[in-house]
Design an enzyme around this catalytic site. Structure first.
Site, mmCIF file in Angstrom:
data_model
loop_
_atom_site.group_PDB
_atom_site.id
_atom_site.type_symbol
_atom_site.label_atom_id
_atom_site.label_comp_id
_atom_site.label_asym_id
_atom_site.label_seq_id
_atom_site.Cartn_x
_atom_site.Cartn_y
_atom_site.Cartn_z
ATOM 1 N N HIS A 56 0.796 -1.015 -0.014
ATOM 2 C CA HIS A 56 0.016 -0.087 0.100
ATOM 3 C C HIS A 56 0.814 1.403 -0.011
ATOM 4 O O HIS A 56 0.654 2.049 0.878
ATOM 5 C CB HIS A 56 -0.937 -0.017 1.212
ATOM 6 C CG HIS A 56 -1.965 -1.113 1.225
ATOM 7 N ND1 HIS A 56 -2.445 -1.482 2.148
ATOM 8 C CD2 HIS A 56 -2.338 -1.812 0.227
ATOM 9 C CE1 HIS A 56 -3.458 -2.555 2.035
ATOM 10 N NE2 HIS A 56 -3.352 -2.657 0.715
HETATM 11 C C1 FAD Z 1 0.133 -7.418 -4.895
HETATM 12 C C2 FAD Z 1 -0.704 -6.243 -4.516
HETATM 13 C C3 FAD Z 1 -1.934 -6.756 -3.854
HETATM 14 C C4 FAD Z 1 -2.707 -5.659 -3.536
HETATM 15 N N1 FAD Z 1 -3.941 -5.966 -2.980
HETATM 16 C C5 FAD Z 1 -4.811 -4.794 -2.440
HETATM 17 C C6 FAD Z 1 -5.961 -5.121 -2.044
HETATM 18 O O1 FAD Z 1 -6.421 -6.295 -1.802
HETATM 19 N N2 FAD Z 1 -6.905 -4.143 -1.558
HETATM 20 C C7 FAD Z 1 -6.436 -2.905 -1.637
HETATM 21 O O2 FAD Z 1 -7.172 -2.241 -1.509
HETATM 22 N N3 FAD Z 1 -5.450 -2.575 -2.339
HETATM 23 C C8 FAD Z 1 -4.534 -3.592 -2.723
HETATM 24 N N4 FAD Z 1 -3.248 -3.234 -3.238
HETATM 25 C C9 FAD Z 1 -2.877 -1.642 -3.448
HETATM 26 C C10 FAD Z 1 -3.583 -1.308 -4.621
HETATM 27 O O3 FAD Z 1 -3.415 -1.957 -5.759
HETATM 28 C C11 FAD Z 1 -3.023 0.228 -4.894
HETATM 29 O O4 FAD Z 1 -3.129 1.140 -3.718
HETATM 30 C C12 FAD Z 1 -3.344 0.767 -6.048
HETATM 31 O O5 FAD Z 1 -3.143 0.084 -7.419
HETATM 32 C C13 FAD Z 1 -2.482 2.414 -6.253
HETATM 33 O O6 FAD Z 1 -3.191 2.873 -7.379
HETATM 34 P P1 FAD Z 1 -2.300 4.033 -8.085
HETATM 35 O O7 FAD Z 1 -2.956 4.681 -9.184
HETATM 36 O O8 FAD Z 1 -1.614 4.946 -7.162
HETATM 37 O O9 FAD Z 1 -0.995 3.199 -8.691
HETATM 38 P P2 FAD Z 1 -0.830 1.833 -9.612
HETATM 39 O O10 FAD Z 1 -1.974 0.899 -9.576
HETATM 40 O O11 FAD Z 1 0.563 1.220 -9.165
HETATM 41 O O12 FAD Z 1 -0.494 2.298 -11.035
HETATM 42 C C14 FAD Z 1 0.644 3.091 -11.564
HETATM 43 C C15 FAD Z 1 0.899 2.630 -13.005
HETATM 44 O O13 FAD Z 1 1.633 3.686 -13.660
HETATM 45 C C16 FAD Z 1 2.606 2.705 -14.370
HETATM 46 N N5 FAD Z 1 3.911 3.684 -14.378
HETATM 47 C C17 FAD Z 1 4.703 4.163 -13.540
HETATM 48 N N6 FAD Z 1 5.734 4.878 -13.959
HETATM 49 C C18 FAD Z 1 5.583 4.930 -15.220
HETATM 50 C C19 FAD Z 1 6.224 5.562 -16.258
HETATM 51 N N7 FAD Z 1 7.298 6.149 -16.094
HETATM 52 N N8 FAD Z 1 5.723 5.204 -17.709
HETATM 53 C C20 FAD Z 1 4.769 4.726 -17.900
HETATM 54 N N9 FAD Z 1 4.052 3.835 -16.876
HETATM 55 C C21 FAD Z 1 4.340 4.282 -15.624
HETATM 56 C C22 FAD Z 1 2.947 1.592 -13.462
HETATM 57 O O14 FAD Z 1 3.558 0.564 -14.123
HETATM 58 C C23 FAD Z 1 1.523 1.429 -12.933
HETATM 59 O O15 FAD Z 1 0.753 0.556 -13.834
HETATM 60 C C24 FAD Z 1 -2.253 -4.178 -3.679
HETATM 61 C C25 FAD Z 1 -1.091 -3.785 -4.320
HETATM 62 C C26 FAD Z 1 -0.359 -5.064 -4.728
HETATM 63 C C27 FAD Z 1 0.755 -4.624 -5.428
#
Ligand code: FAD
Length: 369
Positions: free
Chosen positions: A303
């Site tokens: 997280h």
């Molecule tokens: C294994 C795992 C299990 C989880 N289980 C849960 C759960 O059960 N319940 C829950 O509430 N939360 C869970 N989470 C947490 C949840 O997935 C995250 O809090 C959420 O996805 C965050 O969203 P975000 O948009 O901040 O980042 P992300 O979902 O990480 O999205 C960011 C994206 O940007 C891309 N990116 C980064 N830099 C670049 C770049 N320079 N160029 C192009 N693309 C780029 C990354 O590849 C990624 O696809 C889990 C996370 C993981 C890793």
């Protein structure tokens, strides 16, 4: 501990079944729920296998985005504004590669600073989980037994035919939220109940005997870490320092939470179900032994958040204003978990979706103004 059928409701404290973003037995991703229905819109173009290199600026205004696709540098121009959504590790890295962050650090990467913003990449938080395991008696039907041999075949069929059974269940089907100290207003610890056991996170090979894992997780962290670009190469991973258990209070809360889990399992009502405590094991008793166990097994609950945190005017370390705009620049917002002022006291997926929903409202309101 009270039973709580909705710990995302008005009161978080208590124990209940996990609420999930699941549809017909599938985890429903944002790509599935939001992007797929919008794919046919004429004003939407999706580029895949595209690595963001930097935001393009004219003065202090973001005007576009440079990315690498199949080895080629390409650019997209922004009619109105640029949104970064690279997550808590990717967004600060992309800002730094764009020249936004601590000016000295940016110069050390060989990049010309665009805007000195020392908070970028600092403030990182991530929930820490400290897993404890018990070997159970008899055949209670934990994941250990159900994802094995003929039973696994049955589970597979159950999933294919009815989208039910273990394969449609969350990893932790039960969660509890509680306060380690009565004077706290809201819970500071979450316990995840995993009906299974394994030795290590790397291969997650389930044990042959039945078992249960309780994962007390710190919710209200004092410790903050950092994430920073290590080079100007957008494909290079950033340096991540979580600073786990970085304060006395975080360490104490971790130990109190684990002691509480042992106390729960040692209640008369529970004792008939298990054979023995596998981890940490009853040889761990003193404060220093618990602390050593916490340091040994503490791991990310996946997280990460708050590395481009939002904050009010006058907060010198805030990266974003309260409308998710990067402070001191125009036409640039960060919309993801990195924007959280501090990591929320629960799982982060739904709150991140809420941030994105709010960002969409803010952008529409600006466009209509
Ligand atoms: C294994 C795992 C299990 C989880 N289980 C849960 C759960 O059960 N319940 C829950 O509430 N939360 C869970 N989470 C947490 C949840 O997935 C995250 O809090 C959420 O996805 C965050 O969203 P975000 O948009 O901040 O980042 P992300 O979902 O990480 O999205 C960011 C994206 O940007 C891309 N990116 C980064 N830099 C670049 C770049 N320079 N160029 C192009 N693309 C780029 C990354 O590849 C990624 O696809 C889990 C996370 C993981 C890793």
């Amino acid at each position: 501990m009270p039973l709580n059928p909705d710990f995302n409701g008005a009161v978080q404290e208590g124990i209940g079944l996990t609420q999930t973003t699941t549809s017909k037995g599938w985890r429903n991703s944002t790509a599935q729920a939001y992007l797929k229905p919008a794919r046919s819109r004429p004003n939407l173009r999706v580029e895949t296998n595209a690595r963001g290199k930097r935001v393009l600026f004219e003065g202090k205004r973001a005007v576009g985005y440079e990315y690498i696709q199949n080895g080629q540098a390409k650019q997209a121009r922004a009619a109105r504004e640029v949104i970064i959504s690279g997550g808590a590790y990717g967004s600060p890295q992309l800002l730094e590669l764009s020249g936004v962050g601590d000016a000295e650090h940016i110069k050390s990467l060989g990049i010309e600073p665009v805007h000195h913003l020392p908070g970028v990449g600092n403030g990182l938080q991530d929930h820490q989980v400290f897993r404890m395991k018990w070997r159970l008696k008899g055949k209670p039907g934990t994941y250990n037994e159900r994802i094995r041999g003929l039973t696994a075949l049955g589970e597979g069929l159950k999933y294919i035919i009815a989208r039910k059974g273990v394969l449609s269940s969350p990893t932790n089907p039960i969660n509890a939220f509680f306060r380690t100290r009565p004077e706290l207003e809201t819970p500071d610890v979450q316990i995840q109940f995993f009906p299974g056991t394994y030795d290590n996170m790397r291969d997650r090979k389930l044990h042959h005997h039945p078992g249960v894992t309780l994962g007390p997780t710190l919710l209200r962290l004092e410790s903050r870490g950092s994430v920073h670009a290590r080079s100007s190469d957008p494909f290079a991973d950033p340096a991540i320092h979580t600073n786990v258990l970085g304060t006395e209070n975080d360490l104490k809360t971790a130990v109190d939470a684990m002691r509480y889990c042992r106390k729960v399992m040692e209640m008369p009502a529970m004792q008939g179900f298990y054979d023995h405590e596998m981890a940490p094991g009853k040889n761990v008793q003193s404060q220093s032994e618990w602390e050593a166990y916490a340091r040994e097994v503490g791991s990310s609950n996946w997280h990460p958040a708050s590395s481009c945190r939002m904050g009010p005017d006058g907060d010198a370390k805030a990266v974003l204003d309260t409308s998710l705009r990067v402070r001191g620049l125009q036409g640039l917002r960060v919309v993801d978990a990195s924007a959280m002022p501090m990591v929320v006291c629960g799982n982060t997926n739904a709150p991140t979706i809420m941030i994105a929903e709010k960002a969409a409202d803010l952008m529409l309101a600006d466009a209509r103004a």
